[in-house]
Design a protein around this motif. Structure first.
Motif, PDB file in Angstrom:
ATOM      1  N   ARG A  57       0.993  -1.141   0.099  1.00  0.00           N
ATOM      2  CA  ARG A  57       0.043   0.055  -0.086  1.00  0.00           C
ATOM      3  C   ARG A  57       0.867   1.209  -0.091  1.00  0.00           C
ATOM      4  NH1 ARG A  57      -5.727  -0.431   1.942  1.00  0.00           N
ATOM      5  NH2 ARG A  57      -6.244  -2.717   1.784  1.00  0.00           N
ATOM      6  N   TYR A  58       1.987   1.163   0.844  1.00  0.00           N
ATOM      7  CA  TYR A  58       3.026   2.390   0.894  1.00  0.00           C
ATOM      8  C   TYR A  58       3.482   2.642  -0.638  1.00  0.00           C
ATOM      9  CZ  TYR A  58       7.327   4.512   1.757  1.00  0.00           C
ATOM     10  OH  TYR A  58       8.496   5.322   1.547  1.00  0.00           O
ATOM     11  N   ALA A  63       3.980   6.055  -5.432  1.00  0.00           N
ATOM     12  CA  ALA A  63       4.369   5.828  -7.016  1.00  0.00           C
ATOM     13  C   ALA A  63       4.186   7.232  -7.475  1.00  0.00           C
ATOM     14  CB  ALA A  63       3.728   4.785  -7.550  1.00  0.00           C
ATOM     15  N   PRO A  64       2.848   7.747  -7.488  1.00  0.00           N
ATOM     16  CA  PRO A  64       2.791   8.962  -8.243  1.00  0.00           C
ATOM     17  C   PRO A  64       3.669  10.203  -7.740  1.00  0.00           C
ATOM     18  CG  PRO A  64       0.592   8.285  -7.071  1.00  0.00           C
ATOM     19  CD  PRO A  64       1.725   7.247  -7.038  1.00  0.00           C
ATOM     20  N   SER A  72      13.413   7.319  -9.346  1.00  0.00           N
ATOM     21  CA  SER A  72      13.016   5.900  -9.849  1.00  0.00           C
ATOM     22  C   SER A  72      13.762   4.991  -9.078  1.00  0.00           C
ATOM     23  CB  SER A  72      13.479   5.839 -11.180  1.00  0.00           C
ATOM     24  OG  SER A  72      14.820   6.158 -11.135  1.00  0.00           O
ATOM     25  N   ILE A  73      13.263   3.595  -9.097  1.00  0.00           N
ATOM     26  CA  ILE A  73      14.135   2.393  -8.906  1.00  0.00           C
ATOM     27  C   ILE A  73      15.085   1.906  -9.566  1.00  0.00           C
ATOM     28  CG2 ILE A  73      13.510   0.413  -7.570  1.00  0.00           C
ATOM     29  CD1 ILE A  73      12.484   2.513  -6.161  1.00  0.00           C
ATOM     30  N   LEU A 106      13.593  15.489   0.263  1.00  0.00           N
ATOM     31  CA  LEU A 106      13.018  16.287   1.134  1.00  0.00           C
ATOM     32  C   LEU A 106      11.667  16.769   0.878  1.00  0.00           C
ATOM     33  CD1 LEU A 106      16.265  18.268   2.434  1.00  0.00           C
ATOM     34  CD2 LEU A 106      15.029  16.312   3.602  1.00  0.00           C
ATOM     35  N   GLU A 107      11.359  17.219  -0.474  1.00  0.00           N
ATOM     36  CA  GLU A 107      10.110  17.487  -0.884  1.00  0.00           C
ATOM     37  C   GLU A 107       9.272  16.352  -0.892  1.00  0.00           C
ATOM     38  OE1 GLU A 107       7.717  18.813  -4.995  1.00  0.00           O
ATOM     39  OE2 GLU A 107      10.054  19.246  -4.848  1.00  0.00           O
ATOM     40  N   MET A 108       9.666  15.139  -1.271  1.00  0.00           N
ATOM     41  CA  MET A 108       8.777  14.012  -0.902  1.00  0.00           C
ATOM     42  C   MET A 108       8.385  13.738   0.668  1.00  0.00           C
ATOM     43  SD  MET A 108       9.785   9.893  -1.682  1.00  0.00           S
ATOM     44  CE  MET A 108      10.806   9.768  -0.131  1.00  0.00           C
TER      45      MET A 108
END
Length: 143
Positions: A57-58, A63-64, A72-73, A106-108
């Motif tokens: 769920r996390y 993801a968006p 990215s991964i 940090l924005e994330m």
């Protein structure tokens, strides 16, 4: 092997003190709880989700956000065994995430939607390691 879910203040300050204008790569090692532990007031408290289910769920909710930030991964792997290191460190999820800069990371973590999604991570994770790395060129040798 338990208890490392969120950074402490000293770790977070050390992270923020490094160059913020370069890409960063974050090595993620994650061990799930058998059963997710949500705060009592959360809608999923008592739902019986596994740690793996809560972590999915996390991932879905973040993801968006990471896409919008240009993250990215880079790599994902499946744990098999420890060759060198503590034998009790087995990981359920291992990956390297790349962020265009520390500013993006940090924005994330300050994004309101991320703050709602991270509750799933906190419910899911027994312990983890999140290690900041500077990108470097690959090659044919170890050194």
């Amino acid at each position: 092997m338990s208890g490392h879910v969120d950074p402490d203040r000293v770790q977070f300050e050390a992270f923020k003190s490094l160059d913020r204008d370069q890409p960063i790569e974050m090595l993620n090692l994650v061990k799930f709880r058998d059963l997710a532990v949500y705060p009592k007031e959360h809608a999923l408290a008592g739902a019986g989700l596994s740690g793996a289910e809560a972590y999915k769920r996390y991932g879905a909710e973040t993801a968006p956000i990471i896409a919008r930030l240009g993250a990215s991964i880079l790599w994902r792997g499946a744990f098999q065994t420890v060759l060198i290191g503590p034998e009790d460190e087995a990981w359920d999820e291992m990956f390297i995430a790349r962020y265009p800069s520390t500013h993006a990371f940090l924005e994330m973590v300050t994004d309101p939607d991320y703050k709602q999604a991270v509750i799933h991570r906190q419910a899911a994770v027994e312990t983890s390691r999140l290690i900041r790395c500077a990108p470097a060129e690959g090659g044919r040798t170890f050194g």
